[in-house]
Design a protein around this motif. Structure first.
Motif, PDB file in Angstrom:
ATOM      1  N   UNK A 165       0.859  -1.219   0.001  1.00  0.00           N
ATOM      2  CA  UNK A 165       0.089  -0.038   0.150  1.00  0.00           C
ATOM      3  C   UNK A 165       0.824   1.197  -0.016  1.00  0.00           C
ATOM      4  N   UNK A 166       1.759   1.338   0.836  1.00  0.00           N
ATOM      5  CA  UNK A 166       2.707   2.426   1.054  1.00  0.00           C
ATOM      6  C   UNK A 166       3.575   2.652  -0.316  1.00  0.00           C
ATOM      7  N   UNK A 167       3.826   1.761  -1.437  1.00  0.00           N
ATOM      8  CA  UNK A 167       4.334   1.922  -2.475  1.00  0.00           C
ATOM      9  C   UNK A 167       3.771   2.987  -3.377  1.00  0.00           C
ATOM     10  N   UNK A 168       2.359   2.762  -3.232  1.00  0.00           N
ATOM     11  CA  UNK A 168       1.277   3.373  -4.162  1.00  0.00           C
ATOM     12  C   UNK A 168       1.383   4.978  -3.812  1.00  0.00           C
ATOM     13  N   UNK A 169       1.818   5.293  -2.538  1.00  0.00           N
ATOM     14  CA  UNK A 169       1.550   6.703  -2.187  1.00  0.00           C
ATOM     15  C   UNK A 169       2.370   7.676  -3.251  1.00  0.00           C
ATOM     16  N   UNK A 170       3.457   7.238  -3.799  1.00  0.00           N
ATOM     17  CA  UNK A 170       4.263   7.996  -4.825  1.00  0.00           C
ATOM     18  C   UNK A 170       4.546   7.087  -5.872  1.00  0.00           C
ATOM     19  N   UNK A 171       3.366   7.003  -6.765  1.00  0.00           N
ATOM     20  CA  UNK A 171       3.496   5.804  -7.795  1.00  0.00           C
ATOM     21  C   UNK A 171       4.798   5.874  -8.840  1.00  0.00           C
ATOM     22  N   UNK A 172       5.306   6.942  -9.187  1.00  0.00           N
ATOM     23  CA  UNK A 172       6.492   7.042 -10.058  1.00  0.00           C
ATOM     24  C   UNK A 172       7.601   6.345  -9.461  1.00  0.00           C
ATOM     25  N   UNK A 173       7.869   6.615  -8.203  1.00  0.00           N
ATOM     26  CA  UNK A 173       9.137   5.763  -7.786  1.00  0.00           C
ATOM     27  C   UNK A 173       8.772   4.472  -6.930  1.00  0.00           C
ATOM     28  N   UNK A 174       7.452   4.216  -6.640  1.00  0.00           N
ATOM     29  CA  UNK A 174       7.103   2.900  -6.092  1.00  0.00           C
ATOM     30  C   UNK A 174       6.509   1.900  -6.894  1.00  0.00           C
ATOM     31  N   UNK A 175       6.341   2.187  -8.226  1.00  0.00           N
ATOM     32  CA  UNK A 175       5.531   1.195  -9.238  1.00  0.00           C
ATOM     33  C   UNK A 175       6.356  -0.055  -9.434  1.00  0.00           C
ATOM     34  N   UNK A 176       7.814   0.167  -9.818  1.00  0.00           N
ATOM     35  CA  UNK A 176       8.463  -1.039 -10.282  1.00  0.00           C
ATOM     36  C   UNK A 176       8.921  -1.878  -8.879  1.00  0.00           C
ATOM     37  N   UNK A 177       8.932  -1.323  -7.799  1.00  0.00           N
ATOM     38  CA  UNK A 177       9.187  -2.059  -6.494  1.00  0.00           C
ATOM     39  C   UNK A 177       8.010  -2.762  -6.283  1.00  0.00           C
ATOM     40  N   UNK A 178       6.593  -2.246  -6.757  1.00  0.00           N
ATOM     41  CA  UNK A 178       5.422  -2.719  -6.227  1.00  0.00           C
ATOM     42  C   UNK A 178       5.414  -4.014  -7.319  1.00  0.00           C
ATOM     43  N   UNK A 179       5.668  -3.864  -8.588  1.00  0.00           N
ATOM     44  CA  UNK A 179       5.773  -5.020  -9.520  1.00  0.00           C
ATOM     45  C   UNK A 179       6.688  -6.261  -9.350  1.00  0.00           C
ATOM     46  N   UNK A 180       7.778  -5.666  -8.728  1.00  0.00           N
ATOM     47  CA  UNK A 180       8.779  -6.866  -8.319  1.00  0.00           C
ATOM     48  C   UNK A 180       8.356  -7.368  -7.166  1.00  0.00           C
ATOM     49  N   UNK A 181       7.642  -7.244  -6.143  1.00  0.00           N
ATOM     50  CA  UNK A 181       7.158  -7.570  -4.875  1.00  0.00           C
ATOM     51  C   UNK A 181       5.810  -8.575  -5.453  1.00  0.00           C
ATOM     52  N   UNK A 182       5.299  -7.996  -6.368  1.00  0.00           N
ATOM     53  CA  UNK A 182       4.021  -8.799  -6.870  1.00  0.00           C
ATOM     54  C   UNK A 182       4.629  -9.960  -7.569  1.00  0.00           C
ATOM     55  N   UNK A 183       5.630  -9.777  -8.450  1.00  0.00           N
ATOM     56  CA  UNK A 183       6.264 -11.060  -9.122  1.00  0.00           C
ATOM     57  C   UNK A 183       6.854 -12.136  -8.032  1.00  0.00           C
ATOM     58  N   UNK A 184       7.480 -11.503  -7.016  1.00  0.00           N
ATOM     59  CA  UNK A 184       7.783 -12.418  -6.207  1.00  0.00           C
ATOM     60  C   UNK A 184       6.788 -13.272  -5.374  1.00  0.00           C
ATOM     61  N   UNK A 185       5.615 -12.561  -5.012  1.00  0.00           N
ATOM     62  CA  UNK A 185       4.575 -13.308  -4.556  1.00  0.00           C
ATOM     63  C   UNK A 185       3.939 -14.311  -5.441  1.00  0.00           C
TER      64      UNK A 185
END
Length: 366
Positions: free
Chosen positions: A159-179
């Motif tokens: 959730x916190x990664x979505x607060x500033x999407x242009x720097x959190x999006x790739x980290x979000x996708x990396x975590x999503x891919x891991x899960x």
């Protein structure tokens, strides 16, 4: 924290980056749609002592749940709200350091706190009241929670990664891919939690602006057309640096270069995927460092995210990786202190060196 904000006088600036968040929360508590710029400006001008002809409304280009999470700032005078926001940022910084140094010995852990605080991008973010600390905390939570398979903290980190999407999006996708790649009960629970949380955030967004699904993208499109954004005159990113060196220096040219860098990084990840996917911290820090090389719209304070790979390489790297960490910490600091904004290029080089270190770390642990 509230008592300090109310009763301890400070000289923190209220007209810098913090003003965008403060004026948005003012609009929120006064019932104005936060992406209706005319309504937000009217509320902000009534609360300001700046003459109307000199008043400037800094836009808040972030999702509505960010403003909702700190709505109470709008009930405080600007100076008190700035102090409380500064305290929250300190709390998020030190919580991030605590999470990133989990498992370290006590002495090393104590040293990490002042080193994190005095990293220049961190001081810059604190001084202007910028908005990066939730993303740093989100990445730190994920590095901690994915290793321990903690579902609640994983969802909170996402959730916190979505607060500033242009720097959190790739980290979000990396975590999503891991899960997704885990294919176990923890991965399925976490994915369900993330989907439910994202749906709830979208619904809650209507509390801030009843038309946010339309007005937020429209505001972003107009925001990108502003002069300082279109020229990206103070950006500190690899695509913008290459655009100035090779092309016309515009953000549009930088975006095309960013696409090429992204494709190259995807290729590097695929080539090393068997090693990188051995641990969640390698996947997450690769996504984080990719962000700091791909995203055109970066300022030097966004490089506070380097604290995460600093910790990962210090804890799990060999002598070479730790030497990279030391140089990546010290050289940009010296360059920024001596060269000012011209030293930003050393932050870019540090991100590149740390990416090399992360790949080397994954090869050592394979």
């Amino acid at each position: 924290m509230l008592a300090v904000a109310l009763y301890m006088p400070t000289a923190l600036p209220t007209g810098s980056d913090f003003s965008a968040l403060y004026n948005t929360t003012l609009a929120l508590v006064n019932g104005a749609p936060i992406y209706d710029l005319d309504a937000v400006q009217a509320v902000a001008m009534r609360a300001s002592d700046v003459p109307p002809d000199k008043f400037f409304l800094a836009r808040f280009p972030y999702p509505p749940w960010y403003a909702l999470s700190v709505f109470y700032l709008g009930y405080l005078p600007a100076q008190n709200a700035a102090t409380l926001w500064f305290e929250w940022n300190l709390a998020m910084l030190f919580t991030s350091v605590w999470l990133l140094t989990d498992g370290w010995n006590g002495r090393a852990r104590l040293v990490a706190f002042p080193l994190g605080l005095f990293f220049l991008p961190v001081l810059g973010t604190l001084s202007v009241g910028q908005y990066d600390f939730p993303v740093l905390l989100g990445a730190s939570l994920l590095i901690y929670s994915l290793r321990k398979e903690n579902t609640t903290l994983t969802v909170l980190g996402m959730i916190l990664l979505t607060f500033k999407p242009h720097i959190g999006a790739l980290i979000f996708l990396a975590a999503l891919g891991w899960l997704i790649g885990r294919r176990n009960d923890f991965g399925r629970r976490a994915l369900r939690g993330v989907l439910i949380a994202c749906a709830l955030l979208c619904i809650l967004g209507f509390l801030a602006d009843s038309k946010w699904i339309l007005s937020y993208p429209a505001m972003l499109l107009n925001y990108q057309g502003e002069g300082n954004v279109a020229s990206c005159s103070e950006c500190a990113s690899l695509p913008v640096f290459l655009s100035r060196w090779l092309l016309d220096g515009s953000l549009a040219s930088a975006a095309r270069i960013a696409l090429g860098i992204l494709l190259a990084l995807i290729g590097i990840f695929i080539w090393n995927r068997n090693r990188l996917t051995k641990s969640p911290e390698s996947v997450l820090t690769f996504g984080l460092l990719a962000t700091l090389q791909v995203s055109p719209y970066l300022y030097n304070y966004d490089f506070l995210l380097l604290l995460a790979p600093f910790a990962v390489l210090t804890a799990g790297g060999m002598f070479f990786q730790r030497a990279v960490v030391i140089l990546s910490y010290l050289v940009p600091m010296i360059a920024l202190l001596t060269l000012g904004r011209d030293g930003n290029v050393f932050l870019i080089l540090a991100a590149m060196a740390l990416l090399w270190g992360i790949i080397g770390r994954s090869q050592n642990s394979a």
